[in-house]
Design a protein around this motif. Structure first.
Motif, PDB file in Angstrom:
ATOM      1  N   ILE A  77       0.859  -1.189   0.000  1.00 58.09           N
ATOM      2  CA  ILE A  77       0.000   0.000   0.000  1.00 58.09           C
ATOM      3  C   ILE A  77       0.895   1.239   0.000  1.00 58.09           C
ATOM      4  CG2 ILE A  77      -1.918   1.164   1.158  1.00 58.09           C
ATOM      5  CD1 ILE A  77      -2.320  -1.433   2.748  1.00 58.09           C
ATOM      6  N   PRO A  78       0.612   2.234  -0.843  1.00 52.04           N
ATOM      7  CA  PRO A  78       1.369   3.496  -0.778  1.00 52.04           C
ATOM      8  C   PRO A  78       1.193   4.150   0.588  1.00 52.04           C
ATOM      9  CG  PRO A  78       0.125   3.349  -2.824  1.00 52.04           C
ATOM     10  CD  PRO A  78      -0.348   2.225  -1.953  1.00 52.04           C
ATOM     11  N   PRO A  79       2.178   4.911   1.067  1.00 55.45           N
ATOM     12  CA  PRO A  79       2.100   5.492   2.413  1.00 55.45           C
ATOM     13  C   PRO A  79       0.995   6.530   2.578  1.00 55.45           C
ATOM     14  CG  PRO A  79       4.014   6.325   1.225  1.00 55.45           C
ATOM     15  CD  PRO A  79       3.459   5.219   0.413  1.00 55.45           C
ATOM     16  N   ASP A  80       0.498   7.108   1.487  1.00 56.96           N
ATOM     17  CA  ASP A  80      -0.540   8.126   1.622  1.00 56.96           C
ATOM     18  C   ASP A  80      -1.938   7.577   1.317  1.00 56.96           C
ATOM     19  OD1 ASP A  80       0.289   7.762  -0.947  1.00 56.96           O
ATOM     20  OD2 ASP A  80       0.781   9.853  -1.338  1.00 56.96           O
ATOM     21  N   ILE A  81      -2.116   6.233   1.379  1.00 58.79           N
ATOM     22  CA  ILE A  81      -3.438   5.605   1.259  1.00 58.79           C
ATOM     23  C   ILE A  81      -3.635   4.676   2.455  1.00 58.79           C
ATOM     24  CG2 ILE A  81      -4.850   3.978  -0.060  1.00 58.79           C
ATOM     25  CD1 ILE A  81      -3.707   5.131  -2.598  1.00 58.79           C
ATOM     26  N   ILE A  82      -4.770   4.801   3.086  1.00 57.54           N
ATOM     27  CA  ILE A  82      -5.108   3.987   4.256  1.00 57.54           C
ATOM     28  C   ILE A  82      -6.248   3.041   3.880  1.00 57.54           C
ATOM     29  CG2 ILE A  82      -5.931   4.030   6.642  1.00 57.54           C
ATOM     30  CD1 ILE A  82      -4.773   6.884   6.823  1.00 57.54           C
ATOM     31  N   THR A 110      -4.513  10.290   2.615  1.00 59.08           N
ATOM     32  CA  THR A 110      -4.088  11.121   3.734  1.00 59.08           C
ATOM     33  C   THR A 110      -4.180  12.602   3.353  1.00 59.08           C
ATOM     34  OG1 THR A 110      -1.787  11.017   3.001  1.00 59.08           O
ATOM     35  CG2 THR A 110      -2.539   9.325   4.562  1.00 59.08           C
ATOM     36  N   PRO A 111      -4.224  13.499   4.342  1.00 57.18           N
ATOM     37  CA  PRO A 111      -4.300  14.939   4.022  1.00 57.18           C
ATOM     38  C   PRO A 111      -3.101  15.447   3.226  1.00 57.18           C
ATOM     39  CG  PRO A 111      -4.917  14.551   6.318  1.00 57.18           C
ATOM     40  CD  PRO A 111      -4.386  13.255   5.789  1.00 57.18           C
ATOM     41  N   ASP A 112      -1.958  14.790   3.360  1.00 58.87           N
ATOM     42  CA  ASP A 112      -0.772  15.232   2.622  1.00 58.87           C
ATOM     43  C   ASP A 112      -0.427  14.308   1.463  1.00 58.87           C
ATOM     44  OD1 ASP A 112      -0.117  13.084   4.172  1.00 58.87           O
ATOM     45  OD2 ASP A 112       1.781  13.905   4.912  1.00 58.87           O
ATOM     46  N   ALA A 113      -1.430  13.579   0.963  1.00 59.19           N
ATOM     47  CA  ALA A 113      -1.187  12.664  -0.153  1.00 59.19           C
ATOM     48  C   ALA A 113      -0.664  13.428  -1.365  1.00 59.19           C
ATOM     49  CB  ALA A 113      -2.470  11.920  -0.513  1.00 59.19           C
ATOM     50  N   ILE A 114       0.326  12.850  -2.019  1.00 57.82           N
ATOM     51  CA  ILE A 114       0.919  13.487  -3.192  1.00 57.82           C
ATOM     52  C   ILE A 114       0.081  13.160  -4.419  1.00 57.82           C
ATOM     53  CG2 ILE A 114       2.960  13.600  -4.662  1.00 57.82           C
ATOM     54  CD1 ILE A 114       4.611  12.859  -2.228  1.00 57.82           C
ATOM     55  N   GLU A 233       5.893  24.313  -0.973  1.00 55.43           N
ATOM     56  CA  GLU A 233       5.280  22.990  -1.096  1.00 55.43           C
ATOM     57  C   GLU A 233       3.808  23.167  -1.455  1.00 55.43           C
ATOM     58  OE1 GLU A 233       4.577  18.915   1.576  1.00 55.43           O
ATOM     59  OE2 GLU A 233       5.827  20.564   2.334  1.00 55.43           O
ATOM     60  N   ASP A 234       3.340  22.410  -2.466  1.00 54.63           N
ATOM     61  CA  ASP A 234       1.922  22.418  -2.815  1.00 54.63           C
ATOM     62  C   ASP A 234       1.427  20.983  -2.858  1.00 54.63           C
ATOM     63  OD1 ASP A 234       2.941  21.420  -5.160  1.00 54.63           O
ATOM     64  OD2 ASP A 234       2.310  23.088  -6.426  1.00 54.63           O
ATOM     65  N   ASP A 235       0.283  20.739  -3.512  1.00 50.94           N
ATOM     66  CA  ASP A 235      -0.297  19.396  -3.543  1.00 50.94           C
ATOM     67  C   ASP A 235       0.630  18.374  -4.197  1.00 50.94           C
ATOM     68  OD1 ASP A 235      -2.456  20.490  -2.355  1.00 50.94           O
ATOM     69  OD2 ASP A 235      -3.780  20.415  -4.091  1.00 50.94           O
ATOM     70  N   TYR A 236       1.522  18.850  -5.044  1.00 50.86           N
ATOM     71  CA  TYR A 236       2.390  17.943  -5.784  1.00 50.86           C
ATOM     72  C   TYR A 236       3.775  17.795  -5.149  1.00 50.86           C
ATOM     73  CZ  TYR A 236      -1.118  17.824  -9.437  1.00 50.86           C
ATOM     74  OH  TYR A 236      -2.287  17.631 -10.129  1.00 50.86           O
ATOM     75  N   GLY A 237       3.940  18.320  -3.947  1.00 50.95           N
ATOM     76  CA  GLY A 237       5.202  18.142  -3.243  1.00 50.95           C
ATOM     77  C   GLY A 237       6.038  19.407  -3.202  1.00 50.95           C
ATOM     78  N   ILE A 238       7.328  19.245  -2.982  1.00 48.63           N
ATOM     79  CA  ILE A 238       8.256  20.364  -2.848  1.00 48.63           C
ATOM     80  C   ILE A 238       8.584  20.926  -4.235  1.00 48.63           C
ATOM     81  CG2 ILE A 238      10.564  21.043  -2.094  1.00 48.63           C
ATOM     82  CD1 ILE A 238      10.387  18.881   0.044  1.00 48.63           C
TER      83      ILE A 238
END
Length: 409
Positions: A77-82, A110-114, A233-238
């Motif tokens: 599982i990707p780290p930004d999906i639960i 997650t709230p910080d999902a890329i 940093e935006d929705d797509y990362g740094i």
């Protein structure tokens, strides 16, 4: 002997038939048992950050046998999906040959999902101990997002016109022209001067503005193209964007000036105690602190004077006292030091002082004679002027008398 040979040949023939039949039976069993996993849907199809969604999986029998000992598991599982449900589902056996089994997994980003594609890996295992089958599957979930776009919207400097040696306050207004929040915004200014080169301004909402503050010492004149790097940093990362600004520094204009010089006595002689008073003026627009004046004269006495603080358009005296132990004309180097936001700075200039030979009386006589000559000349000129006036008056009076006598005759 022949009978034994014939019996041996018969046993060999039976053994070959049995060994050849084993893989044939296994192949038939393998071909009849078939199970596959099919991704039915991802709902909703567009998944944002911090949003719930479901993934539907259908297990379908594609063979002639009823599959058994079925295990379907999510193995990566990707780290930004639960995933909310259990990751492993066990099914002992299908009910009948054409059976299907539906699995539905509830998930959340997650709230910080890329934003972008995310791969969920799964594994399907089925069959008995004799023949065990394993298949691997991947499900792609695309997370959507927005871009931030922080850019320089205005530039201001204090002072407005920058001279070499000025301490400059530079303000860059950063505006977010994007649709996402720009977080952890850091503005780097590679100006090459001594001073502040980085400013952290935090988060900027869409259509919001923040000001990045810088201070530096403009120690060189000229026109400079200065790189400005905005990290955020935006929705797509740094992210990192680079821009350029132009700053012009004019020729040096010292804010501390030598306004006047006074020597007491006016014409000092050898062995006189001389008081050299220099008035230092702050012609800039900032308060200057810790002002010291150092006069590198060749005489015995004090060489340094402390003024302290001068406000804009204010001046103060620096008094240097020394004993004139030699005569001549002297060009004395003067160094004015002060402290600003970036450390100690200096202004250099020069003053001229003339020391006369000791007076033996002849000088005074010459000066007295010159004064007498000037006074005598003024008296003589006044006398001539007065005599000229008297003659004119006399002539006028005599002319008047002659006219009267003529009239009597």
């Amino acid at each position: 002997m022949n009978q034994r040979n014939g019996f041996a040949c018969l046993l060999m023939l039976i053994l070959v038939i049995v060994l050849a039949g084993v893989p044939t039976v296994q192949a038939e069993s393998s071909g009849d048992e078939c199970l596959r996993a099919v991704v039915e849907d991802i709902s909703p199809s567009s998944v944002g950050r911090d949003e719930e969604f479901t993934v539907g999986i259908s297990l379908e029998n594609c063979g002639t046998q009823v599959p058994e000992d079925i295990t379907f598991a999510i193995i990566s599982i990707p780290p930004d999906i639960i995933v909310i449900e259990d990751l492993v589902a066990y099914i002992p056996q299908f009910v009948y040959q054409n059976s299907e089994r539906q699995l539905r997994y509830h998930m959340r980003t997650t709230p910080d999902a890329i934003p972008g594609p995310h791969i969920i890996k799964m594994k399907l295992t089925y069959g008995n101990d004799d023949v065990k089958r394993t298949e691997y599957y991947e499900v792609e979930v695309v997370v959507t997002g927005e871009h931030a776009e922080p850019r320089i919207s205005s530039i201001s400097t204090d002072p407005e016109y920058i001279y070499e040696g000025d301490t400059v306050d530079l303000d860059l207004e950063i505006e977010n022209f994007g649709d996402s929040i720009a977080k952890s915004v850091v503005v780097n200014l590679n100006h090459g001067f001594k001073g502040i080169t980085s400013s952290t301004i935090g988060a900027i909402a869409p259509e919001g503005k923040q000001t990045a503050l810088f201070k530096f010492k403009a120690n060189n004149s000229g026109t400079f193209d200065i790189p400005v790097i905005i990290e955020y940093e935006d929705d797509y990362g740094i992210q990192k964007d680079e821009y350029n600004i132009k700053i012009t520094v004019l020729d040096r204009k010292s804010s501390l000036n030598l306004a006047s010089v006074k020597v007491n006595p006016v014409l000092p002689q050898i062995d006189d105690t001389v008081e050299l008073t220099m008035r230092i003026e702050n012609s800039g627009d900032r308060t200057i602190n810790s002002i010291r004046v150092y006069a590198d004269h060749p005489f015995q006495g004090l060489k340094e004077s402390f003024i302290g603080t001068l406000d804009p358009d204010e001046d103060g005296p620096a008094v240097i006292t020394f004993v004139a132990d030699q005569s001549g004309e002297f060009e004395i180097p003067v160094t004015i030091t002060y402290i600003d936001d970036f450390g100690e700075e200096q202004v250099e200039t020069k003053v001229n002082v003339i020391i006369m030979e000791q007076d033996d009386g002849s000088g005074t006589i010459i000066i007295v004679l010159l004064l007498l000559a000037v006074i005598g000349g003024l008296a003589y000129n006044n006398y001539r002027t007065k005599k000229s006036k008297d003659d004119i008056i006399k002539q006028l009076m005599e002319g008047g008398s002659s006219s009267a006598e003529d009239s009597e005759e």
